[in-house]
Design a protein around this motif. Structure first.
Motif, PDB file in Angstrom:
ATOM      1  N   ILE A  19       2.211   1.720   5.834  1.00 37.46           N
ATOM      2  CA  ILE A  19       3.282   2.695   6.008  1.00 37.46           C
ATOM      3  C   ILE A  19       4.717   2.337   5.608  1.00 37.46           C
ATOM      4  CG2 ILE A  19       4.685   3.918   7.953  1.00 37.46           C
ATOM      5  CD1 ILE A  19       2.243   3.859   9.639  1.00 37.46           C
ATOM      6  N   ILE A  20       5.264   2.848   4.662  1.00 33.47           N
ATOM      7  CA  ILE A  20       6.625   2.245   3.928  1.00 33.47           C
ATOM      8  C   ILE A  20       7.437   3.172   4.589  1.00 33.47           C
ATOM      9  CG2 ILE A  20       7.592   1.741   1.891  1.00 33.47           C
ATOM     10  CD1 ILE A  20       5.198   1.243   0.499  1.00 33.47           C
ATOM     11  N   LEU A  21       8.663   2.747   5.425  1.00 37.37           N
ATOM     12  CA  LEU A  21       9.763   3.515   5.640  1.00 37.37           C
ATOM     13  C   LEU A  21      10.791   3.576   4.788  1.00 37.37           C
ATOM     14  CD1 LEU A  21       9.948   2.158   9.435  1.00 37.37           C
ATOM     15  CD2 LEU A  21       8.561   3.761   8.436  1.00 37.37           C
ATOM     16  N   ALA A  22      11.280   4.933   4.293  1.00 31.68           N
ATOM     17  CA  ALA A  22      12.098   5.118   3.546  1.00 31.68           C
ATOM     18  C   ALA A  22      12.954   6.325   3.829  1.00 31.68           C
ATOM     19  CB  ALA A  22      11.464   5.405   2.221  1.00 31.68           C
ATOM     20  N   ALA A  23      13.339   6.384   4.804  1.00 36.44           N
ATOM     21  CA  ALA A  23      13.864   7.588   5.540  1.00 36.44           C
ATOM     22  C   ALA A  23      15.639   7.340   5.788  1.00 36.44           C
ATOM     23  CB  ALA A  23      13.478   8.156   6.742  1.00 36.44           C
ATOM     24  N   GLY A  24      16.063   6.275   5.556  1.00 42.21           N
ATOM     25  CA  GLY A  24      17.340   5.805   5.815  1.00 42.21           C
ATOM     26  C   GLY A  24      18.246   6.542   4.575  1.00 42.21           C
ATOM     27  N   LYS A  25      19.533   7.106   5.188  1.00 41.61           N
ATOM     28  CA  LYS A  25      20.426   7.542   4.153  1.00 41.61           C
ATOM     29  C   LYS A  25      21.085   6.802   3.068  1.00 41.61           C
ATOM     30  CE  LYS A  25      21.852  11.100   7.398  1.00 41.61           C
ATOM     31  NZ  LYS A  25      23.140  11.603   8.231  1.00 41.61           N
ATOM     32  N   LEU A  76      14.795 -17.842  14.984  1.00 42.80           N
ATOM     33  CA  LEU A  76      13.780 -16.902  14.132  1.00 42.80           C
ATOM     34  C   LEU A  76      14.123 -15.467  14.434  1.00 42.80           C
ATOM     35  CD1 LEU A  76      10.787 -16.927  13.251  1.00 42.80           C
ATOM     36  CD2 LEU A  76       9.952 -16.906  15.378  1.00 42.80           C
ATOM     37  N   CYS A  77      13.928 -14.787  13.281  1.00 41.99           N
ATOM     38  CA  CYS A  77      14.391 -13.527  13.220  1.00 41.99           C
ATOM     39  C   CYS A  77      13.273 -12.677  12.903  1.00 41.99           C
ATOM     40  CB  CYS A  77      15.570 -13.463  12.311  1.00 41.99           C
ATOM     41  SG  CYS A  77      17.079 -14.172  12.610  1.00 41.99           S
ATOM     42  N   ASN A  78      13.466 -11.306  13.303  1.00 39.77           N
ATOM     43  CA  ASN A  78      12.543 -10.330  12.936  1.00 39.77           C
ATOM     44  C   ASN A  78      12.718  -9.629  11.766  1.00 39.77           C
ATOM     45  OD1 ASN A  78      10.490  -8.280  13.068  1.00 39.77           O
ATOM     46  ND2 ASN A  78      11.806  -6.987  14.519  1.00 39.77           N
ATOM     47  N   SER A  79      11.897  -9.714  10.820  1.00 46.67           N
ATOM     48  CA  SER A  79      12.148  -8.924   9.570  1.00 46.67           C
ATOM     49  C   SER A  79      11.755  -7.361   9.577  1.00 46.67           C
ATOM     50  CB  SER A  79      11.073  -9.470   8.477  1.00 46.67           C
ATOM     51  OG  SER A  79       9.760  -9.101   8.881  1.00 46.67           O
ATOM     52  N   GLY A  80      11.072  -6.856  10.638  1.00 48.95           N
ATOM     53  CA  GLY A  80      10.771  -5.557  11.092  1.00 48.95           C
ATOM     54  C   GLY A  80       9.302  -5.255  10.429  1.00 48.95           C
ATOM     55  N   LEU A  81       8.708  -6.241   9.588  1.00 45.94           N
ATOM     56  CA  LEU A  81       7.393  -6.019   9.105  1.00 45.94           C
ATOM     57  C   LEU A  81       6.276  -6.397  10.041  1.00 45.94           C
ATOM     58  CD1 LEU A  81       9.305  -6.100   6.575  1.00 45.94           C
ATOM     59  CD2 LEU A  81       7.354  -6.977   5.296  1.00 45.94           C
ATOM     60  N   MET A  82       5.237  -5.650  10.265  1.00 44.86           N
ATOM     61  CA  MET A  82       4.340  -5.733  11.242  1.00 44.86           C
ATOM     62  C   MET A  82       2.801  -5.387  10.434  1.00 44.86           C
ATOM     63  SD  MET A  82       5.470  -4.081  14.739  1.00 44.86           S
ATOM     64  CE  MET A  82       7.065  -4.750  15.712  1.00 44.86           C
ATOM     65  N   LEU A 109      -0.322  -2.059   7.763  1.00 48.88           N
ATOM     66  CA  LEU A 109       0.890  -2.868   7.630  1.00 48.88           C
ATOM     67  C   LEU A 109       2.087  -1.845   7.668  1.00 48.88           C
ATOM     68  CD1 LEU A 109      -0.237  -4.789   4.263  1.00 48.88           C
ATOM     69  CD2 LEU A 109       0.576  -5.662   6.608  1.00 48.88           C
ATOM     70  N   ILE A 110       3.102  -2.197   8.267  1.00 44.14           N
ATOM     71  CA  ILE A 110       4.584  -1.431   8.518  1.00 44.14           C
ATOM     72  C   ILE A 110       5.402  -2.393   7.430  1.00 44.14           C
ATOM     73  CG2 ILE A 110       6.070  -0.584   9.991  1.00 44.14           C
ATOM     74  CD1 ILE A 110       3.981  -0.760  12.016  1.00 44.14           C
ATOM     75  N   LEU A 111       5.914  -1.481   6.272  1.00 43.76           N
ATOM     76  CA  LEU A 111       6.667  -1.966   5.485  1.00 43.76           C
ATOM     77  C   LEU A 111       8.042  -1.220   5.270  1.00 43.76           C
ATOM     78  CD1 LEU A 111       3.950  -2.670   2.894  1.00 43.76           C
ATOM     79  CD2 LEU A 111       5.021  -4.356   4.514  1.00 43.76           C
ATOM     80  N   TYR A 112       9.176  -1.859   4.746  1.00 41.29           N
ATOM     81  CA  TYR A 112      10.271  -1.055   4.733  1.00 41.29           C
ATOM     82  C   TYR A 112      10.742  -1.214   3.079  1.00 41.29           C
ATOM     83  CZ  TYR A 112      11.094  -1.759   9.527  1.00 41.29           C
ATOM     84  OH  TYR A 112      10.806  -1.685  10.869  1.00 41.29           O
ATOM     85  N   GLY A 113      10.998   0.149   2.786  1.00 40.10           N
ATOM     86  CA  GLY A 113      11.274   0.471   1.237  1.00 40.10           C
ATOM     87  C   GLY A 113      12.307  -0.384   0.754  1.00 40.10           C
ATOM     88  N   ASP A 114      13.196  -0.893   1.590  1.00 44.15           N
ATOM     89  CA  ASP A 114      14.559  -1.367   1.259  1.00 44.15           C
ATOM     90  C   ASP A 114      14.446  -3.089   1.285  1.00 44.15           C
ATOM     91  OD1 ASP A 114      14.591  -1.608   3.778  1.00 44.15           O
ATOM     92  OD2 ASP A 114      16.743  -0.770   3.977  1.00 44.15           O
TER      93      ASP A 114
END
Length: 450
Positions: A8-14, A170-176, A100-105
């Motif tokens: 799942i690739i998140l790409a909904a942001g403005k 230790l930071c969270n990238s958001g990817l899971m 996999l949860i990923l981010y388009g940016d």
């Protein structure tokens, strides 16, 4: 035994900080849209399904991914990352495997890192969720991961973190990575009782913990999970990608005299013993054979350069340019949809468009293939060993036979047979003393004030 994989690739942001009519995730890195970098990395893992969650600017994103057979899901309201992932549930109906949860940016995540997340998810201790963490030089406002021995004790958004939690590096990238059977039931339980009033994806980790199930964190370099929210960050990610690619080219046996001035595309292929001088730009679709030399200030796109060929300086190779072994394109030569045979040379100040040049032919300075009449393109064929004199215009469609010679300054409008001489030039006229008489007359007029 490996399990089926989906992404799942998140790409909904403005993407408002980009200040662009082009959707944020479609801005290119190394000549390819950010989103397509991720899709390619997922495809390398042979994912069974990929879903892109869209929102603002959805038409652009859908147009980019639909030719690839990628499904999309709409997040009509921006209610947080947890809400965004939940929108993919219908598209993953019937899927049973790892997600996999990923981010388009966040475009530079490698297939190897994705695989490491999946491997950890399926390790013997079987964590409920695997989170990708990183340690940036400046943790800034990233969400924090509190972990012991790679097992997550707590995840917290920066806005909701205590001072002690914000001090954690230790930071969270958001990817899971999470099993499909766990993902959507956990998401259904996520609430929005937080500072932003949003449904946070990281909350699924704590919900799993409440069920007595542990989650794990693995780490990667900060550069790999760098996000793009502005033009400045886009440039930073491009610089990071280029630095990695340059190092790889040199490790593979190419010489880059000034590496920081060479720009590669995502698919550039460089052979061994290639020498690349300063200020060279490779657009998409370029392959360079072993032992070739690319001189400085050359711009190359969609071209195939043979072994031991020589390009530039100041050469322009456009899509469809093919250089044979030991051929040469010199300074201020442009090629488009043209082939230069083995050993052939166009050393300077030449345009070769829609042309086929045979082996060992010589193209003199200032030669132009006149390939366009304002409506259609036409082809020029130059045979092996032919010699084209300087400042010649070859008006296509036309064929110059093997071994033929075209005299300098000729305009060729008809075929020239093999081994013939073609000379199109008016007879030279010389008038002895004329220049001196002309100057005398003009000076006299000038003095008289005429």
């Amino acid at each position: 035994m490996s399990r089926p994989l989906a992404a799942i690739i998140l790409a909904a942001g403005k993407g408002t900080r980009m200040k662009s009519d082009l959707h944020k995730v479609l801005h290119p890195i190394a000549g390819r849209p950010m989103l397509l970098h991720l899709i390619a990395a997922v495809a390398a893992l042979k994912a069974e399904r990929t879903v892109v969650v869209t929102g603002s600017g959805r038409a652009q994103v859908e147009a980019a991914v639909s030719p690839l057979g990628i499904a999309t899901a709409l997040q009509a309201e921006q209610l947080g990352t947890g809400h965004a992932v939940a929108q993919a549930e219908a598209a993953l109906a019937g899927f049973d495997g790892d997600v996999l949860i990923l981010y388009g940016d966040v475009p530079l995540v490698s297939s190897a890192t994705m695989q490491a997340m999946i491997d950890r998810l399926n390790a013997d201790d079987a964590p409920a969720i695997v989170v990708l963490g990183f340690r940036p030089a400046d943790a800034a406002a990233y969400g924090r991961i509190i972990a012991t021995g790679g097992i997550i004790d707590k995840m917290v958004e920066y806005k909701d973190a205590t001072e002690a939690e914000r001090a954690v590096g230790l930071c969270n990238s958001g990817l899971m990575a999470v099993r499909s059977a766990d993902l959507f039931p956990l998401l259904a339980r996520v609430g929005n009782d937080n500072a932003a009033g949003e449904y946070y994806l990281p909350d699924v980790v704590m919900l799993a913990a409440a069920d007595g199930r542990r989650s794990a964190v693995i780490e990667t370099a900060a550069e790999e999970v760098a996000g793009v929210n502005s033009r400045g960050e886009l440039a930073g990610v491009e610089a990071s990608w280029q630095a990695t690619r340059r190092a790889q080219a040199m490790a593979d046996g190419a010489t880059l005299i000034a590496p920081e001035t060479v720009w590669f595309a995502h698919d550039t292929v460089i052979g061994r013993d290639v020498v690349i001088e300063p200020n060279v730009f490779f657009g998409p679709g370029v392959s360079v054979g072993d032992g070739a030399t690319i001189h400085g200030f050359s711009h190359i796109q969609g071209a195939t350069i043979g072994a031991k060929a020589e390009v530039g300086p100041f050469a322009r190779l456009r899509p469809g340019a093919v250089l044979g072994e030991k051929s040469k394109v010199g300074n201020f030569v442009e090629m488009k949809k043209a082939t230069l045979g083995p050993g052939a040379k166009a050393s300077h100040l030449t345009y070769l468009g829609d042309a086929e040049v045979g082996a060992d032919a010589n193209i003199g300075a200032g030669t132009i293939t006149c390939n366009y009449d304002g409506f259609f393109k036409y082809k020029t064929v130059i045979g092996a060993g032919a010699f084209i004199g300087s400042n010649s215009a070859l008006v296509a469609p036309v064929t110059i036979g093997a071994g033929a010679i075209v005299g300098a300054g000729s305009v060729i409008t008809a075929d020239v047979e093999a081994d013939a001489l073609a000379l199109v030039r008016p007879p030279q006229m010389v008038k002895s003393g004329w220049a001196a008489r002309f100057r005398t007359a003009m000076l006299a007029r000038k003095r008289s004030g005429e």
